[in-house]
Structures are given as C-alpha cells and as structure tokens.
Scaffold this motif. Structure first.
Motif, PDB file in Angstrom:
ATOM      1  N   SER A 302       0.797  -1.117  -0.047  1.00  0.00           N
ATOM      2  CA  SER A 302       0.155   0.028   0.037  1.00  0.00           C
ATOM      3  C   SER A 302       1.032   1.210  -0.033  1.00  0.00           C
ATOM      4  CB  SER A 302      -0.920  -0.094   1.291  1.00  0.00           C
ATOM      5  OG  SER A 302      -0.164  -0.175   2.491  1.00  0.00           O
ATOM      6  N   PHE A 303       0.272   2.314  -0.207  1.00  0.00           N
ATOM      7  CA  PHE A 303       1.138   3.516  -0.540  1.00  0.00           C
ATOM      8  C   PHE A 303       0.656   4.865   0.566  1.00  0.00           C
ATOM      9  CE2 PHE A 303       0.822   0.974  -4.382  1.00  0.00           C
ATOM     10  CZ  PHE A 303       2.346   0.639  -4.222  1.00  0.00           C
ATOM     11  N   THR A 304       1.461   5.571   0.604  1.00  0.00           N
ATOM     12  CA  THR A 304       1.170   6.905   1.739  1.00  0.00           C
ATOM     13  C   THR A 304       1.427   8.147   0.813  1.00  0.00           C
ATOM     14  OG1 THR A 304       3.606   6.795   2.358  1.00  0.00           O
ATOM     15  CG2 THR A 304       2.037   5.396   3.568  1.00  0.00           C
ATOM     16  N   LEU A 305       0.560   8.999   1.310  1.00  0.00           N
ATOM     17  CA  LEU A 305       0.600  10.700   0.937  1.00  0.00           C
ATOM     18  C   LEU A 305       1.999  11.104   1.460  1.00  0.00           C
ATOM     19  CD1 LEU A 305      -2.885  12.105   1.173  1.00  0.00           C
ATOM     20  CD2 LEU A 305      -1.711  11.193  -0.859  1.00  0.00           C
ATOM     21  N   SER A 306       2.621  11.875   0.743  1.00  0.00           N
ATOM     22  CA  SER A 306       4.030  12.761   1.360  1.00  0.00           C
ATOM     23  C   SER A 306       4.065  13.903   0.540  1.00  0.00           C
ATOM     24  CB  SER A 306       5.208  11.696   0.934  1.00  0.00           C
ATOM     25  OG  SER A 306       5.508  11.700  -0.377  1.00  0.00           O
TER      26      SER A 306
END
Length: 505
Positions: A302-306
C-alpha cells in the motif's frame, strides 16, 4: 491601476460575494495590495469585519516551473482535494478549503482556491541551519531570527509525528488525489514535479499512472529523466560541472569568482545543451534504473501521501515553535513509504544532522508502525533519487554520488575507494546502445560556427578588458575532453583561484 486587477479576467466583486455568503459576515479586499507570488500561484487576502483573513490563490503561469495552464489547474484541483481529505481523515495541520474551481468557468472568472490563512510565521524567518551558509563578507538583505538546537529538534520531532500520521492512511495506487462528483476521493494520474514541471507535461510518451506497483512508478520516474535529457532544455544543469554552492567557499569574493569561472566554463563549447551532457544524464538514468531493485520498500504494497516540497517557507510555527500549519500541497502524491520516511532537509543543500534524524525517526515510530532498518536505509537513497529524477537540484553529480554509495555500499565486493565517476560513465558510454544514442543526440548539436559566434559574443567584454576568462575556460574544456574523470566542482574553482587568481571583468 489597482494591483489586484492585474489579471483582467479576475472579478473581485464576485470573490467578495462568495466569501460573505460562505462565512455569513461582511468582508473586503485591499485593492492596493500587490499579490504575493510563489513558484506556482499568486495570492491575495480577503479580510472579514472581525479581523479574520482568508487566502485566495490562483495559478500564476508566468511564475510556474514551466508547465501548461492545464497542468497547473490540475495541480490546483488535486491540492484542494488533498487538503479536504487531510482535514477530514487526519489531524495534520493544513489550511481549510472553503471553495475551489479548476477552470475559469465560474463567477470569479479564473481557477482558484479559497482557503483559511495559517497562523504564525514561516520557519524561513528563522536561522534554521544555525550556521551561515553564506561566505564571509556576504550581507543578507534580511536578518533571520534566532533559534536553538532544542528548537530545531522540536521541529524535527513534530515533523516525524506528522509524517507518522500520514503513514496511517493508505492507498492502493500511486498518483494524485482527486475528489469525485459524490464527495468521495480517488487516486488519478501522478502530478509529481518529476512528471510535469519544466515542460515535462509535454512529453507524450511518459506513463504518469496511476501506478499499482512501486517498481513501475520508480521506472517511470527514471524514464522521465531520460526523456528530459533527450528532448527538453538542460541549462543550467551540466552533470560533471555542478553549480557552485556558497557554503563551499570561505569568502564572498571566492564564491563570486567560482560562479564566474563556472559560467565561463559552461559558455565554451555546447555544454548544457550539447550531446555529451545529455548523454551523461541518460547514463545517470540507466544507473538509477539498475538501482531500483535495491530502493523498493519492504512495506505491504500500500502507499502513503507525502509532501514533495517541504521547505522552510511552507512550514508555519508559533512563538514556541509549535507547527501551526503546512502549506503548498499541490504536488502531493501517494507513493512508497520510503518517500515519507526520508528525513526532511527543509530545502537546505546540507543534509540533516544526526541528532535531527534521530528526532525525526523516533517521533515517527512513536506514532506509526515499527519501520524496518532496511526501509530507513532505502529512505536515504530515495531522497537522493527523487532530487535526481526531478532535475531541480544544483548538485546532480553530488546527489548521484551519494545515491550510488548509499545503494552499493553493502554489496559483497564493496565499493572501490574512491569511485571514479567520470570513468564509470565513460565505460558505460562505450556500450553500443549508448554509442548509437550519442550519434542521435549529436544531430541536434549546434554547428561549430554557431558555437564560436556565441563564445565571441559572450566573452567580448572580458577580452576587451584583458581578462583571462576565455583562455582559462578553453583550457578547462580541453582537460575535460582529455580526462574522463574530470569534474568541475568546488575543488577545481578553489584551486584555480589559488593558481591564477580571480577573473577580471
């Protein structure tokens, strides 16, 4: 002429009517104010009768990092969606969006975001590094406010906590956040600076996602760098001649002299836009592609906001150095967690100190899941990788060197000490595919007569005044052609100053 009417399509009365309707209070706008400008937007303030200010922002194409109006408006829409999402799903301190439009088809007549004003003052007003990055004799046009190491650690600890909060929200794809017609959110194409700034939005062959796999995303970033090197403007980037940094020189005069020698060197021949430099960046992209398997994270997919542009001007604090808000989320995308784990440099060319890294990481892990040591290592590599593929750094060679050593230092045979990067690139250039690429790139090189005419015009004043600048630049160019390991960095410019003095103009 009233300053706020510089844009003829802008309808101030409609803006004031909208603000009054949304808040239910009278407001006004000082029409003599000069709009503030950032790298992407111009800004004015609307003031209500109780003293509350709102911020009105609109894309400033003339001030943008060279992209189409369509791309700038897409970024604005994505930023508004990102801010609304963060306000609804996290406690990250960001402005509140009251209204936005991604087109000029509205009562105000231009694309805009109407949002709250962050309280406090920008961290850029403070002496973040604690040391002067300017050489002796340089006088800053403004006086920075003092802050202690304790204050800096407090900021880094808070940033670690904020990034930990961001790590708690996950997405299945990599890309930019948008709002749908029903008030929900989805991940669309990736509006990272690596894909659209510096006219990269004109590159039709780029895959901008959304991406379902990290390797697909990283390979597309490398492809963006390669396409840029082949097709777009390269100046002032010359891979083996990094732009001089002020903190490399003990005096202001030495720094100025280095900058002049560097400009002279680039003016001889056809360096930034020439085939040799373009090939160097293409080869850098090839090496980056080789490194991708060692940069991918061990996370769950899964991926995260940055925030990709977290600098001192985008962070606001109160008098006790509590972070009151973070602004400028226009380039925010979801991505691998290693992008979120990279300790922020806050726009400085200097890396964070060891104690700042500890403060950031410790606070992150208090908020979020335990991070594997391997992902912390990869985050350091991703920081260098991101700067390289974006082509927004003054120090492409230095970032490549740091990345190469970070990625390969754990290989079984170890790294040669030291690595000769010029020869490393020279050997890769001997591959048949790169010989063919160089032949193709040479088709767009300037003719010799054009180069000489440009040199003559550039150095006319210097030669008339007896300067050695052209002679030195030509000798250095010959040295670079003869020696594959030649690097025109701070060591060279300091050595020339000691050997022949400063250039006369």
């Amino acid at each position: 002429m009233r300053e706020v009417f510089k844009n003829p399509k802008f309808k101030l009365d409609s803006l004031l009517a909208l603000a009054e309707r949304l808040r239910g209070r009278p407001c006004k706008c000082d029409t003599s104010q000069s709009p503030k400008s950032g790298c992407m937007n111009w800004v004015i303030f609307v003031t209500f009768d109780d003293g509350v200010d709102w911020v009105f922002r609109s894309p400033d194409i003339a001030m943008s990092h060279m992209m189409s109006e369509e791309s700038a408006c897409k970024m604005l829409v994505s930023e508004a969606a990102t801010l609304k999402y963060l306000r609804a799903h996290t406690s990250v301190p960001v402005p509140e969006v009251y209204s936005y439009s991604g087109s000029k088809d509205n009562d105000i007549g231009i694309p805009y975001i109407l949002q709250s004003k962050v309280v406090g003052r920008a961290l850029a007003d403070y002496a973040w590094t604690g040391i002067s990055l300017q050489p002796s004799g340089y006088k800053s046009p403004w006086q920075l406010l003092p802050m202690s190491d304790e204050d800096r650690h407090k900021i880094m600890s808070q940033l670690g906590d904020i990034m930990g909060r961001l790590s708690e929200i996950r997405f299945e794809n990599i890309g930019s956040l948008f709002e749908d017609d029903h008030g929900g959110y989805f991940i669309g194409e990736c509006l990272s600076p690596s894909f659209i700034w510096q006219w990269r939005d004109s590159l039709e062959e780029l895959d901008r996602g959304p991406f379902s796999e990290e390797c697909q995303y990283l390979n597309s970033l490398v492809h963006a760098l390669s396409c840029h090197a082949k097709e777009l403007i390269m100046a002032p980037h010359s891979f083996f001649a990094p732009i001089p940094e002020s903190f490399d020189y003990p005096t202001r005069d030495g720094y100025i002299a280095a900058g002049r020698r560097w400009r002279d060197f680039l003016a001889v021949g056809s360096k930034p836009e020439g085939s040799k430099n373009r090939l160097d960046f293409c080869i850098a992209a090839q090496f980056l592609g080789d490194m991708i398997p060692r940069l991918t994270s061990t996370a769950d997919g899964s991926f995260t906001l940055s925030h990709p542009d977290l600098h001192l001007g985008n962070i606001f604090v109160d008098g006790d150095f509590n972070i009151t808000g973070i602004i400028d989320w226009g380039s925010t995308t979801s991505g691998p967690i290693t992008e979120l784990l990279a300790t922020p440099t806050l726009g400085s060319s200097l890396p964070p100190t060891e104690s700042q890294v500890v403060a950031f990481r410790s606070s992150f892990e208090l908020r979020a899941m335990k991070i594997s040591p391997g992902d912390w290592e990869k985050a350091d590599g991703i920081r260098h990788f991101s700067r390289l593929v974006r082509l927004l750094s003054k120090q492409d060679y230095v970032y490549f060197k740091n990345l190469y050593e970070t990625v390969w230092k754990f290989q079984e045979d170890g790294l040669p000490d030291p690595v000769n990067y010029g020869r490393l690139f020279h050997e890769r250039a001997q591959q048949e595919s790169n010989k063919k690429l160089l032949t193709e790139l040479r088709e767009d090189d300037d003719l010799e007569e054009e180069i000489r005419e440009r040199e003559k015009a550039t150095f006319r004043y210097a030669e008339e005044n007896g300067s050695d600048s052209l002679a030195v630049a030509r000798k250095l160019t010959l040295m670079a052609e003869m020696n594959p390991g030649f690097v025109a960095d701070g060591r060279l410019w300091r050595w020339i100053e000691d050997a022949v003095g400063r250039p006369e103009y």
